[in-house]
Design a protein around this motif. Sequence first.
Motif, mmCIF file in Angstrom:
data_model
loop_
_atom_site.group_PDB
_atom_site.id
_atom_site.type_symbol
_atom_site.label_atom_id
_atom_site.label_comp_id
_atom_site.label_asym_id
_atom_site.label_seq_id
_atom_site.Cartn_x
_atom_site.Cartn_y
_atom_site.Cartn_z
ATOM 1 N N LEU A 92 0.561 -1.562 0.039
ATOM 2 C CA LEU A 92 0.124 -0.037 0.316
ATOM 3 C C LEU A 92 0.615 1.230 -0.103
ATOM 4 O O LEU A 92 1.942 1.571 1.224
ATOM 5 C CB LEU A 92 -0.460 0.073 1.043
ATOM 6 N N SER A 93 0.659 1.976 -1.138
ATOM 7 C CA SER A 93 1.607 3.277 -0.843
ATOM 8 C C SER A 93 0.217 4.461 -1.656
ATOM 9 O O SER A 93 -0.748 4.250 -1.690
ATOM 10 C CB SER A 93 2.354 3.525 -2.136
ATOM 11 N N PHE A 94 0.437 6.207 -1.338
ATOM 12 C CA PHE A 94 -0.221 6.549 -1.465
ATOM 13 C C PHE A 94 0.332 8.037 -2.656
ATOM 14 O O PHE A 94 1.828 8.408 -2.499
ATOM 15 C CB PHE A 94 -0.123 7.456 0.103
ATOM 16 N N LYS A 101 -5.171 16.547 -2.501
ATOM 17 C CA LYS A 101 -5.100 15.197 -1.535
ATOM 18 C C LYS A 101 -5.239 13.899 -2.229
ATOM 19 O O LYS A 101 -4.652 13.330 -3.447
ATOM 20 C CB LYS A 101 -6.948 15.070 -2.445
ATOM 21 N N PRO A 102 -4.574 13.304 -1.110
ATOM 22 C CA PRO A 102 -3.728 11.611 -1.500
ATOM 23 C C PRO A 102 -5.131 11.045 -1.637
ATOM 24 O O PRO A 102 -6.256 10.626 -1.894
ATOM 25 C CB PRO A 102 -3.865 11.430 0.103
ATOM 26 N N PHE A 103 -4.857 9.798 -2.968
ATOM 27 C CA PHE A 103 -5.049 8.799 -3.486
ATOM 28 C C PHE A 103 -4.090 7.365 -2.520
ATOM 29 O O PHE A 103 -3.195 7.153 -2.336
ATOM 30 C CB PHE A 103 -6.055 8.404 -4.461
ATOM 31 N N ALA A 104 -4.618 6.366 -2.835
ATOM 32 C CA ALA A 104 -3.956 5.440 -2.884
ATOM 33 C C ALA A 104 -3.707 4.589 -3.587
ATOM 34 O O ALA A 104 -4.515 3.901 -4.728
ATOM 35 C CB ALA A 104 -5.449 4.072 -2.192
ATOM 36 N N ARG A 110 -3.689 2.327 -8.810
ATOM 37 C CA ARG A 110 -4.368 2.992 -8.224
ATOM 38 C C ARG A 110 -5.696 2.590 -7.850
ATOM 39 O O ARG A 110 -5.635 1.876 -9.077
ATOM 40 C CB ARG A 110 -4.730 4.927 -9.023
ATOM 41 N N VAL A 111 -6.335 2.041 -7.053
ATOM 42 C CA VAL A 111 -7.198 1.788 -6.618
ATOM 43 C C VAL A 111 -8.776 2.608 -6.436
ATOM 44 O O VAL A 111 -8.114 3.826 -6.789
ATOM 45 C CB VAL A 111 -7.258 1.484 -4.795
#
Length: 242
Positions: A92-94, A101-104, A110-111
């Motif tokens: 898992l990374s960001f 704005k962060p996303f995973a 990208r999820v």
Amino acid sequence: MRAVGRKTFQGPVSNDGLWPRLYASAGPVKVFLVDLSANVGREANAWEWLTKEERRRWGRFHYPGPRREFALCRGALRMVLCHELGCRNGDLSFDSSQYGKPFARVGGSRVSTHFNISHSGAHGAIALSEQGRVGVDVEERRPRRNLPGLVETVFGPDEQRVLSAITGQRWLETFLRFWTIKEALAKAWGTGLHTDFSQFQVPSEIRAGGRTGVFRGPDLSNGSWSVEDLGSGELALAVAYQ
């Protein structure tokens, strides 16, 4: 909205119990509360979830409070996302969008699950949605001397009229209800502090005292956004989602 109350999060929860705990469901959104108060066990648990880079970031905070809040929020986010996505923490990374704005990502990809985080005092909130962008904001219900001076800066004319007609604790509760909903919308859009809050207003249903509403603002965002007031007790809390 379906409140979950004090149900403990059924996942890789720490031995200290309510860290984090599932608080409410709002449409496709799950909201978790994170206890940010000092606790050696929770802080040690959170530390184990952090990457080397996150531990370096932790070390750059000068004061214990912000260090603790960062570790507990980030550790809880990793815990919840790994459980929801069925992935290992190491995968898992960001990353972040244009306005931060962060996303995973999992394994570099990208999820589709969207998330957002907020914290105030000893309370943190994490919102997850698998169906679109989401924003969350939490604020402790406590008086602040500077709030009256912000009214003209952050609220539109209809919101100001509502606030001008009430006083005392009701005024504070209404201010924070409007504020958390607007903040949740801005965070869902991904514009955050780049947003001029005075240029849009909470839905009329919310201004009339309702707990839910629909925001449509083509000049600020695409499509319609559902907003829900999930506040209770000592917390003002709101979510906005597609």
